[in-house]
Design an enzyme around this catalytic site. Structure first.
Site, PDB file in Angstrom:
ATOM      1  N   ARG A  24      35.491  36.152  36.913  1.00 40.62           N
ATOM      2  CA  ARG A  24      34.525  37.130  37.426  1.00 40.62           C
ATOM      3  C   ARG A  24      35.240  38.350  38.010  1.00 40.62           C
ATOM      4  O   ARG A  24      35.235  39.419  37.427  1.00 40.62           O
ATOM      5  CB  ARG A  24      33.632  36.456  38.493  1.00 40.62           C
ATOM      6  CG  ARG A  24      32.306  37.165  38.723  1.00 40.62           C
ATOM      7  CD  ARG A  24      32.328  38.295  39.746  1.00 40.62           C
ATOM      8  NE  ARG A  24      32.838  37.885  41.057  1.00 40.62           N
ATOM      9  CZ  ARG A  24      33.126  38.755  42.024  1.00 40.62           C
ATOM     10  NH1 ARG A  24      32.972  40.059  41.831  1.00 40.62           N
ATOM     11  NH2 ARG A  24      33.613  38.331  43.179  1.00 40.62           N
ATOM     12  N   ASP A  25      35.927  38.183  39.115  1.00 38.10           N
ATOM     13  CA  ASP A  25      36.469  39.340  39.827  1.00 38.10           C
ATOM     14  C   ASP A  25      37.627  39.988  39.073  1.00 38.10           C
ATOM     15  O   ASP A  25      37.890  41.184  39.224  1.00 38.10           O
ATOM     16  CB  ASP A  25      36.927  38.923  41.229  1.00 38.10           C
ATOM     17  CG  ASP A  25      37.014  40.098  42.187  1.00 38.10           C
ATOM     18  OD1 ASP A  25      36.446  41.156  41.876  1.00 38.10           O
ATOM     19  OD2 ASP A  25      37.653  39.957  43.240  1.00 38.10           O
ATOM     20  N   HIS A 216      39.527  36.084  51.061  1.00 36.74           N
ATOM     21  CA  HIS A 216      39.705  36.719  49.744  1.00 36.74           C
ATOM     22  C   HIS A 216      40.531  37.992  49.944  1.00 36.74           C
ATOM     23  O   HIS A 216      40.062  38.933  50.586  1.00 36.74           O
ATOM     24  CB  HIS A 216      38.309  37.041  49.180  1.00 36.74           C
ATOM     25  CG  HIS A 216      38.303  37.824  47.901  1.00 36.74           C
ATOM     26  ND1 HIS A 216      37.985  37.242  46.689  1.00 36.74           N
ATOM     27  CD2 HIS A 216      38.549  39.128  47.627  1.00 36.74           C
ATOM     28  CE1 HIS A 216      38.042  38.155  45.726  1.00 36.74           C
ATOM     29  NE2 HIS A 216      38.383  39.310  46.273  1.00 36.74           N
ATOM     30  N   HIS A 218      43.205  41.138  48.512  1.00 34.84           N
ATOM     31  CA  HIS A 218      43.841  41.946  47.471  1.00 34.84           C
ATOM     32  C   HIS A 218      45.250  42.288  47.958  1.00 34.84           C
ATOM     33  O   HIS A 218      45.494  42.341  49.155  1.00 34.84           O
ATOM     34  CB  HIS A 218      43.025  43.214  47.231  1.00 34.84           C
ATOM     35  CG  HIS A 218      41.749  42.960  46.494  1.00 34.84           C
ATOM     36  ND1 HIS A 218      41.426  43.586  45.317  1.00 34.84           N
ATOM     37  CD2 HIS A 218      40.724  42.120  46.753  1.00 34.84           C
ATOM     38  CE1 HIS A 218      40.251  43.147  44.892  1.00 34.84           C
ATOM     39  NE2 HIS A 218      39.794  42.262  45.747  1.00 34.84           N
ATOM     40  N   CYS A 249      41.447  47.939  42.731  1.00 29.53           N
ATOM     41  CA  CYS A 249      40.625  48.497  43.795  1.00 29.53           C
ATOM     42  C   CYS A 249      40.113  49.837  43.310  1.00 29.53           C
ATOM     43  O   CYS A 249      40.908  50.717  43.008  1.00 29.53           O
ATOM     44  CB  CYS A 249      41.463  48.670  45.061  1.00 29.53           C
ATOM     45  SG  CYS A 249      40.600  49.564  46.353  1.00 29.53           S
ATOM     46  N   ASN A 258      43.681  41.437  43.044  1.00 33.78           N
ATOM     47  CA  ASN A 258      43.616  40.220  43.843  1.00 33.78           C
ATOM     48  C   ASN A 258      45.009  39.608  43.909  1.00 33.78           C
ATOM     49  O   ASN A 258      45.840  39.826  43.026  1.00 33.78           O
ATOM     50  CB  ASN A 258      42.703  39.196  43.159  1.00 33.78           C
ATOM     51  CG  ASN A 258      41.233  39.566  43.230  1.00 33.78           C
ATOM     52  OD1 ASN A 258      40.531  39.143  44.128  1.00 33.78           O
ATOM     53  ND2 ASN A 258      40.776  40.356  42.285  1.00 33.78           N
TER      54      ASN A 258
END
Lengths: 316, 316
Positions: A24-25, A216, A218, A249, A258
């Site tokens: 997903r991310d 979570h 980055h 980002c 991430n």
């Protein structure tokens, strides 16, 4: 004092849970469109490598995020392993209905702790977004779906700057009001630093002991793994990560994504912290992702190899 | 418990010393040859930005490291500021004589904790290398030069694997026998991890309290800043860093270099830890280095900007 005594002093956990959010991310941030088959392969291989929680996609507007338009098909066709949590991101009731139709039992709702970020992304305040989740909670309860919540820009916002913990707590309370028991603090913009992570983590963990906490990060400014350390020292046991370190980002083009799953589990295993993952299998998944993308990503271990790789060097 | 109380719990230092090693450890790894003028500019600008210790070059064989062949001229022509330590790396008496001729008052000797690494680089065991330093100590004492020592591969070696602390302590004792009072543990291959850094740092600090300790990390596997955190928690107050994050690992081509000065001081300043540096000035030095090299480097802050940079985003 012996080394072993010193090691104990820092109270590292003996194990942590690493959720793979790459499907997903990670993929939603890439121009390359992965096929359904490729996504299913990444999900199944990640589970085989040890992922117990995997974010397989999102049910959001296909116009806004075309990379996730086929999450229904991915969810229906992927092989499911008992005991593994296959999670999706949803933003509203419509998304939750799609999750239900695809047989998904875990959905994540997200709200921004930053007002400016929320207005910019959704044209709604965080409070308005949270109020909108009430109907999701009702639907989830009657359809056997468990909800988790993610609080984005929980540490900093590129538009607002540092985000005070009070704004985070407002979002936490919004989620608690609709019965959510599992929450993630997300450093969406890569602005968190270890002292802040420790302070925010310790605070929310103490103030809301009934919540299962997740972090979570980055690696935008190189502090990703340092922030994990700070989280671990504050007693947080769950972390998101993304194969190959995908996930940029939007406010810092070219910046790192991430924290890479392989980098995180490599550090943990070196430190004697169990993750349940097979590192070699995750490295091979990361390399496959790079192959499909045709480019290097921000993963370190994919470039440098594991610390335990022994290199034979000829004498000069 | 209040957030502020929690913050205190982790015992971050209120300040650390960051030594700029870019002119030596950074530039020696680049194919691009910097001119004497460019080197002097980098040194003078770094000092103006706040560097109190700067490694300006090395007096070693120009055949082995051609990038450092002009260190004599750099040392003679650079402007010196009172109170700043201008340090060079030397490997033997000949190097120390060159340092003396160039008016340098601080020299660093280096030995590998790994036997294989030492044999591969110098064709001598660590013990042989250390014995060779006795004449350097004698010369330094009679010429007003202070020596420091660096122990390379102090955590891991690409050929030997994890380096046991006993080998590090052998090197420490070798340096102590010749009167060295300032030592650095260097993670030459980027294999150190936070638990090991904490354990080794706490151990050497406790066993050798008369030594001033420094740590030197590469970000090869993404753990650079996490390792600094571990060092800080063990009470180590000095760290090397390199502008723009130059300085690769010869055993892992394409891997990241030293931790970038701008990344380290960015993290520290975010955490409220004083470094004495002007971050904006260091960022501008890093950008200049990238310009001369004509490429991006492994610095994060040069790519992503500071956390405090506010971005204006148009509503969608």
């Amino acid at each position: 004092m012996l080394t072993t005594e010193l090691e104990k002093d820092l109270k590292w956990p003996s194990s942590i849970v690493v959720s793979e959010v790459g499907p997903r991310d990670g993929l939603q941030n890439e121009k390359t469109m992965f096929t359904v088959e490729q996504k299913i392969s990444l999900i199944e291989r990640s589970v085989e490598a040890g992922a117990k929680i995997i974010e397989i996609g999102s049910f959001v507007s296909p116009k806004a995020i075309p990379q996730m338009a086929d999450t229904d098909e991915v969810a229906r066709r992927m092989k499911r392993v008992d005991g593994v949590e296959y999670r999706v991101l949803v933003t509203n009731l419509r998304g939750l209905e799609r999750a239900e139709a695809a047989g998904i039992k875990k959905a994540k709702l997200t709200v921004s702790a930053s007002r400016a970020h929320s207005l910019s992304n959704l044209n709604r305040t965080p409070e308005e977004v949270l109020r909108g989740f009430a109907e999701c909670a009702e639907y989830a309860a009657t359809h056997g779906i468990t909800l988790s919540g993610a609080i984005s820009t929980a540490f900093g916002c590129s538009m607002e700057g540092k985000v005070p913990i009070e704004q985070v707590i407002t979002a936490i309370n919004g989620f608690r009001e609709i019965g959510v028991k599992e929450l993630s603090l997300s450093d969406t913009t890569g602005m968190a630093h270890p002292q802040q992570v420790y302070a925010y983590s310790a605070r929310v963990k103490e103030q809301f002991p009934d919540i299962t906490w997740n972090l979570h990060f980055h690696n935008t400014r190189g502090m990703g793994l340092a922030n994990v350390m700070a989280g671990m020292m504050a007693g947080i046991g769950r972390y998101d990560a993304c194969f190959a370190g995908l996930g940029g980002c939007p406010f810092a083009p070219g910046a790192s994504g991430n924290i890479a799953t392989e980098d995180l589990i490599h550090m943990c295993h070196e430190m004697g912290i169990d993750t349940g993952y097979d590192l070699d299998k995750m490295i091979s998944i990361g390399k496959y992702v790079q192959e499909v993308l045709g480019k290097d990503t921000s993963s370190f271990v994919l470039k440098a190899g594991k610390s335990s790789d022994i290199v034979k060097v000829q004498n000069k």
